[in-house]
Design an enzyme around this catalytic site. Structure first.
Site, PDB file in Angstrom:
ATOM      1  N   LYS A 177       0.853  -1.186   0.000  1.00 39.12           N
ATOM      2  CA  LYS A 177       0.000   0.000   0.000  1.00 39.12           C
ATOM      3  C   LYS A 177       0.885   1.231   0.000  1.00 39.12           C
ATOM      4  CE  LYS A 177      -4.548   0.359   0.168  1.00 39.12           C
ATOM      5  NZ  LYS A 177      -5.422  -0.596  -0.509  1.00 39.12           N
ATOM      6  N   GLY A 201     -24.323   3.015  -3.991  1.00 36.02           N
ATOM      7  CA  GLY A 201     -23.238   3.666  -4.731  1.00 36.02           C
ATOM      8  C   GLY A 201     -22.832   2.773  -5.889  1.00 36.02           C
ATOM      9  N   GLY A 258     -23.228  -1.102  -4.899  1.00 31.86           N
ATOM     10  CA  GLY A 258     -24.631  -1.420  -4.639  1.00 31.86           C
ATOM     11  C   GLY A 258     -25.473  -1.407  -5.904  1.00 31.86           C
TER      12      GLY A 258
END
Lengths: 901, 417
Positions: B107, B221, B224
């Site tokens: 990351k 969003g 979803g």
């Protein structure tokens, strides 16, 4: 009948000739010199006082007193200088206060023309005052100077009064000549009478009569009478000069004086605006205005602001040559006198007066008022000028805009309070005229709309001189297919209140830009967003990624010439073809989760086009031009300014601007040094906010109206949401709220046209709140929308209402959920019939809940951070202003809040 | 970040310890898993539009690359901390291992606020950051991807900067690039699609007929909304409730995903969808449905409401929507939870596909991407399910166990522990 009850004039011979005066008579004496008025007014008063009548002398002129002070005579002094409107209002109030059966003597009405510049207003005054006096069974004496007023004004006065009498000297002899005596007649009544030794002798002999009349009247055709009105005389004097002569003599004392006088007559008496006009508007500019003036009077604040601002841009030096940037304007002005003539002729003046004094008018009632205005008629000469105007514009779209005297002036923007109407201006001349008249009448009616009245009252302008001029302009735009619209329009502020990062220099201004007509930039619409540009950092925007698409303009406003109407249509439905000029400067595409600017593609091929104006911002001088425009105007005005414009971009990126409005923007709280105390105990804090506007301190807030955002979103039906808006308005107008401060808190975007996005209110529903809190619930990085730059937002700013966007779900907001959810609801106190709304609206009586504390709000103007907390005057960090102390309690007491128990 | 309980890295370390207990890992292996293998802290100057120069701070953490090059996003965030980056890198390690991708976990982040940066400044920061960490990354070492406030455009700039440093095209150094620059098709709905593949398998396991199933979707969003349309098109399931931040609606007769999408598009909310009635968000979570899709925020199902959940399967498309307390309650109730780092691993799997396509210079069509994604997700689901059955632990713990054991095996085989 009461009306025929005789009243003695104090001159028995006159009573004999007239068949006596009567209660309800308005007696107009047309005199060649003021002393003659003394000769009739004094006996009248003496007689009345002898009969124990109540006599009032209305003193407003600078000439000698008509009546010397004497016992029993009440003298009331009035000031006509603030203008027709407040003066008429004052007189109306006096008459109302004195009641019926009173006798009045007025100073010479001719003096008023000197103050108000036009005969039209004099006649208006007479026409609104006399019917009221007549209704109250009074007898009133007025004087007019003979031959000094226009025919139309005298005709209107004559039509309104009951008795008109000429009084003049010829060859050192005094003559009385009744011109009108309503409802009375005798065979000798209307002859000239020689007045000598208390006797009136009629002139039967034609030769005598002729010689007397010829000597007494300069011209029998009153149309040609020399008016003493400054308006006409100044213009007549200027008209004597050829244009080139005026140019040459522009610095001469005489032309300068005439210019100043004309400025005052056209622009008004407001010192700052007049100074600007005197500095920037030449005699040529003023005459150009005069040539496009319909009727008489002033052109109003909006028109004046526009003209002055254009001149400033053209005259002040800078990086850009504004003569190449500014589009020509094409405007006509309907003078403010026409407004009053319209009111008076259509029996609307007293309706307006009543509404102005008592602004409690509902929106439903206002529709009835609008209907009465719509039924009104304009005078014939104005209609003629309207016809000329329509002939001039042909079928070009026009906009009819309010331009009241107070509007857009220093400190009073009246943003969006008065109406503006677009006219697509298609159809037959008759149809176009009908639309124009309707628009003008609706603008006149908007002078008394509930929002405007509330605004005026709020700002102490209730009875100030508010005359409604109208600005009629060619709509700035181009024809594309059958749509007419400007490529861009917007508002620009010289101070940027929307500073979402400290990098932004607020002093460089902000632009709110839309495609199409500018109505989208100034109104708060549902899910539709103009591009906000921080002039100091135009490339920055508060949204990221796909959110940019969400917070963009979807619909555009335009004039549909085929349908002859104003419409809002999806941007991509209108401008989806590559042949729309300059579209590449406007569009980006959302693709693969990021935005890329258009690169020569056909807009119709873009799957997710987004209106960003990115290339306009990065590749043209647009922002730099607006920056300079704002800076020049702010420097000249000495104030922050708020402007409206339309703009065009050429294929090579060349920018043209049409400045359609400029007004000074008052930003309260910017200079106050407010700092949030650091020592406030955490349990006292109700919430914090980051983007408060403007700065300031509001203490001793007694009530908090709290609309729960979650139940509003989840549980309220549309009807309940509407009811909530009305309930907020009712509470706002409650006397309790007027006496104690209130803070209103509720979900989303107050004043939005989309009821689901926020509380459904207009300015007049919230104008008494001290603080307005928009509760924004965070949603996946959602940037809560605020209304910066809209009319609604400007109203808040101007009214000194502190606006706070608050995110209750963010930990740094320190939102005291318990206080708002657990405090008892006192909604019944102010709204006994709102049982059904108690699940949504809570009224918190803060001192009751906290044992004496009130809510305090401190907002720092410079960085926008704000705090709301519970406080006492005894708190060590409080500023001791001493003006609004409430019941003191100890610091410890406050820790025992009742809501916790 | 302080040592309090909210420190994400502390949380990540606790999860590793819990998992090590289940797997009975020895102390040295546990130690090796508890810390990132490599961290790079960089500070670099960027010229701003106003002529000034500002210093920015960035990180890149390679948590564990025993199984292959590190993979993980780059975040541009003003509140970025090294502990957040460490924790996220650890979670990436487990996610890619769970899918058995030949990758490790990494990351990165830059402390900056993109809302305060112009597009040109953003580009300069992106290029400067990649220049600063260039020696640390590469197609065979560490392959970053978009994350919070970074996007395909930023990946393209970074790839371009890296390529120009090396003097040759290096498309494989970044994933999440635009399609025109070596991005993979099928990325847009990868998270939702991958989640629904695992739902399909779960339904088979518990005997649920998805063509007759009722579905409630919490959050509308990106994930979803795709979940709604895919549940319809893939299974013929009936969407009976949806919600977004403004509220929830339900319709027992079923809501068409197209209708919901239109409503959301035109009003920015799912509220007032045709034929629906408003309900509370809490009511949506407690509805008597077969499938509950959690696609919004973390901490939605908690110890307080988990007991009232009636759904048979929970699909965690969001990160961390179920708290540990709720996890236990649901497990005891017999609710089948497809844990987030299995359920939403479709995104990283397609990122891996992008690496493969970049390396082979051969690009698949969308159908092929879907098929390969299906295989990966299906296999991973069954491995987690089997682990759950074997150890009688909930699906989340099972997923950790599968992932961590794979990393441990690689470390052991390489002779690291």
């Amino acid at each position: 009948m009461v009306k025929t009850h005789p009243v003695a004039s104090g001159i028995p011979a006159l009573d004999n000739v007239l068949g006596s005066l009567r209660l309800g008579d308005n007696v107009v004496w047309q005199v060649d010199r003021l002393e003659n008025y003394h000769l009739v007014a004094r006996p009248f008063v003496k007689q009345a006082l002898g009969e124990a009548r109540k006599v009032v002398y209305l003193r407003f002129a600078t000439h000698q007193r008509i009546l010397p002070p004497c016992p029993g005579l009440l003298t009331i002094e009035l000031d006509p200088r603030p203008g027709f409107d407040p003066f008429s209002s004052q007189v109306n109030k006096v008459i109302e206060g004195q009641g019926s059966g009173v006798f009045y003597v007025f100073d010479s009405l001719s003096h008023l023309v000197g103050e108000w510049a036009t005969d039209e207003l004099l006649a208006n005054f007479f026409q609104v005052t006399c019917p009221f006096l007549h209704e109250l069974d009074t007898v009133a004496y007025f004087a007019l100077k003979r031959g000094h007023h226009s025919h139309s004004a005298v005709a209107r006065i004559r039509d309104t009064s009951q008795v008109v009498i000429d009084l003049y000297h010829v060859y050192s002899k005094l003559y009385i000549h009744p011109i009108k005596v309503w409802d009375r007649y005798s065979s000798q009544m209307f002859l000239p009478h020689l007045y000598s030794e208390g006797k009136l002798t009629p002139l039967f002999q034609s030769g005598d009569a002729s010689s007397i009349l010829i000597s007494a009247s300069k011209s029998p055709l009153k149309v040609k009478a020399d008016s003493i009105a400054p308006w006409d005389s100044v213009y007549r004097k200027l008209a004597q000069y050829a244009p080139e002569e005026l140019e040459k003599l522009s610095d001469s004392v005489e032309i300068q004086a005439l210019r100043q006088e004309l400025t005052q007559m056209l622009i008004g008496a407001h010192a700052q605006l007049r100074d600007l006009a005197e500095r920037y508007l030449s005699i040529k500019d003023l005459l150009a205005i005069r040539n496009r003036l319909i009727g008489s009077g002033r052109i109003g604040g909006k028109a004046a602001g526009m003209l002055i601002a254009r001149r400033i841009l053209l005259e002040e030096d800078g990086k850009f040559d504004f003569s190449k940037v500014l589009e020509e304007h094409d405007s006509f002005f309907v003078g403010s006198d026409v407004f009053f003539t319209f009111l008076v002729n259509n029996d609307l003046f007293r309706l307006r007066l009543r509404l102005t004094r008592n602004s409690r008018i509902s929106h439903e009632e206002f529709h009835e008022v609008e209907d009465r205005f719509l039924a009104g008629r304009f005078p014939d000469e104005i209609m003629e000028q309207f016809r000329d105007l329509l002939d001039y514009f042909g079928q070009a779209p026009i906009i009819i805009r309010s331009s009241s005297l107070l509007e857009d002036s220093f400190g009073n923007a009246f943003a969006g309070k008065y109406r503006s109407e677009f006219c697509a201006n298609q159809g037959s001349p008759e149809e176009r005229m009908e639309v124009l008249l309707r628009a003008a009448k609706l603008i006149y009616a908007s002078a008394v709309n509930p929002d405007a009245l509330a605004y005026r009252r709020q700002r102490g302008l209730g009875e100030s001189d508010e005359q409604m001029a109208i600005l009629i302009q060619r709509v700035s735009g181009t024809l594309y297919r059958h749509y007419f619209f400007p490529p861009m329009a917007g508002v620009a502020f010289s101070y940027n209140l929307y500073r979402w990062t400290d990098r932004i220099d607020p002093g460089q201004g902000m632009i709110r830009l839309v495609m199409g007509l500018g109505t989208r930039a100034v109104n708060r619409l549902g899910r539709d967003y103009p591009r906000l540009i921080a002039a100091s950092h135009p490339g920055l925007r508060p949204e990221m990624g796909a959110k940019v698409a969400f917070y963009s303009q979807q619909q555009m406003d335009l004039l549909d010439l085929a349908k002859n109407e104003f419409r809002s249509l999806p941007v991509m439905e209108v401008a989806c073809n590559n042949d729309y000029p300059g579209i590449r400067f406007f569009l980006s595409e959302l693709k693969d989760g990021y935005l890329r600017d258009m690169e020569g593609e056909d807009p119709a091929d873009l799957k997710n086009p987004v209106l960003t104006f990115n290339r306009l911002i990065s590749q043209t001088d647009f922002v730099e031009i607006i920056k300079e425009l704002l800076s020049k105007l702010q420097n000249a005005y000495g104030y922050t300014v708020d402007t409206e414009f339309t703009a065009f971009v050429g294929e090579k990126g060349e920018i043209r601007i049409n400045l359609v409005q400029c007004r000074p923007l008052r930003l309260p709280g910017m200079t106050a040094s407010t700092a949030i105390p650091e020592s406030i105990p955490s349990e006292r804090i109700l919430f914090r906010a980051k983007r408060a506007i403007p700065g300031g301190v509001i203490r001793n807030i007694r009530y908090i109206l709290y609309i729960d955002p979650i139940s509003y979103a989840k549980n309220a039906t549309i009807d309940e949401k509407r009811m909530m808006g009305r309930a907020v308005g009712t509470i706002n107008r409650h006397t309790e709220v007027a006496q104690h401060r209130i803070m209103m808190m509720g979900p989303g975007r107050w004043g939005s046209s989309n009821i689901n996005l926020g509380v459904n209110v207009t300015y007049s529903d919230i104008n008494n709140t001290s603080v307005l809190v928009e509760l924004a619930r965070e949603e996946n990085g959602h940037m809560p929308d605020v209304s910066y730059g809209t009319h609604f937002f400007l109203d808040l700013v101007e009214s000194n209402i502190i606006y706070l966007p608050v995110h209750p779900d963010e930990s740094e907001t320190d939102f005291n959920h318990d206080f708002f959810t657990k405090s008892p609801n006192h909604l019944d106190l102010l709204l006994p019939d709102a049982e059904g709304l108690k699940n949504f609206i809570k009224l918190i009586d803060v001192p009751f809940v906290t044992g004496g504390a009130t809510a305090q709000v401190i907002a720092e103007a410079r960085n926008g951070s704000a705090i709301c907390y519970l406080g006492f005057k005894s708190d060590p960090w409080e500023i001791k202003d001493g003006s609004e102390a409430i019941n003191h309690s100890t610091v410890q007491d406050i820790l025992k809040f009742r809501y916790v128990r | 970040m302080s040592d309090n309980g909210n420190n994400p890295f502390k949380i990540a370390q606790k999860q590793i310890n819990d998992c090590a207990d289940i797997l009975k890992l020895d102390q040295s292996t546990r130690e090796a898993l508890l810390r990132p293998m490599r961290e790079l802290h960089v500070t670099f100057p960027v010229h701003m539009d106003d002529g000034t120069t500002r210093m920015f701070q960035g990180f890149r953490v390679q948590y564990n690359d025993a199984k292959g090059p590190a993979k993980g996003g780059i975040r541009f965030h003003p509140d970025e901390t090294i502990d957040t980056v460490r924790a996220l890198a650890a979670w990436m390690t487990w996610k890619v291992a769970l899918l058995d991708l030949p990758l490790g976990g990494g990351k990165g982040g830059v402390i900056c606020n993109p809302k305060e940066l112009s597009i040109h400044e953003l580009e300069r920061i992106s290029r400067a950051y990649i220049k600063a960490i260039a020696p640390f990354i590469g197609p065979e070492k560490d392959v970053p991807a978009p994350d919070v406030y970074t996007n395909p455009q930023i990946m393209a700039w970074m790839m371009d900067e890296y390529s120009s440093m090396l003097g040759k095209n290096q498309f494989g150094v970044m994933t999440g690039k635009p399609l025109s620059l070596g991005g993979s098709p099928g990325r847009g709905d990868a998270t939702a699609r991958g989640g629904l593949y695992t739902l399909r398998e779960a339904a088979r396991k518990i005997g649920l007929e998805l063509n007759k199933a009722t579905v409630a979707i919490q959050g509308y969003g990106n994930a979803g909304s795709y979940a709604a349309s895919l549940a319809e098109s893939m299974f013929g399931a009936k969407i009976v409730a949806v919600c977004d931040s403004k509220g929830a609606v339900c319709c027992r007769a079923g809501l068409s995903s197209q209708t919901i999408a239109k409503q959301k598009q035109s009003t920015s909310s799912v509220l007032n969808c045709q034929g629906s009635e408003c309900i509370s968000q809490d009511a949506l979570l407690e509805m008597d449905v077969d499938v509950l899709v959690l696609a919004a925020l973390e901490g939605i199902l908690t110890g307080k409401n988990a007991e009232r959940v009636k759904a048979k399967v929970i699909v965690e498309l969001a990160n961390g929507p179920t708290t540990p307390e709720a996890d236990e309650i649901l497990y005891k109730k017999g609710v089948h939870v497809i844990p987030d780092f299995l359920c939403n691993a479709g995104g990283v799997t397609v990122s891996y596909f992008e690496m493969v396509q970049n390396a082979s210079m051969y690009y698949w069509d969308e159908k092929e991407v879907h098929e390969r994604l299906d295989k990966r997700m299906t296999r991973a689901y069954h491995e987690v399910f089997d682990m759950s059955e074997k150890h009688h632990i909930n699906m989340r713990k099972a997923a950790y166990a599968v992932a961590v054991s794979r990393v441990v095996e690689a470390m052991k085989t390489r002779g690291w522990v």
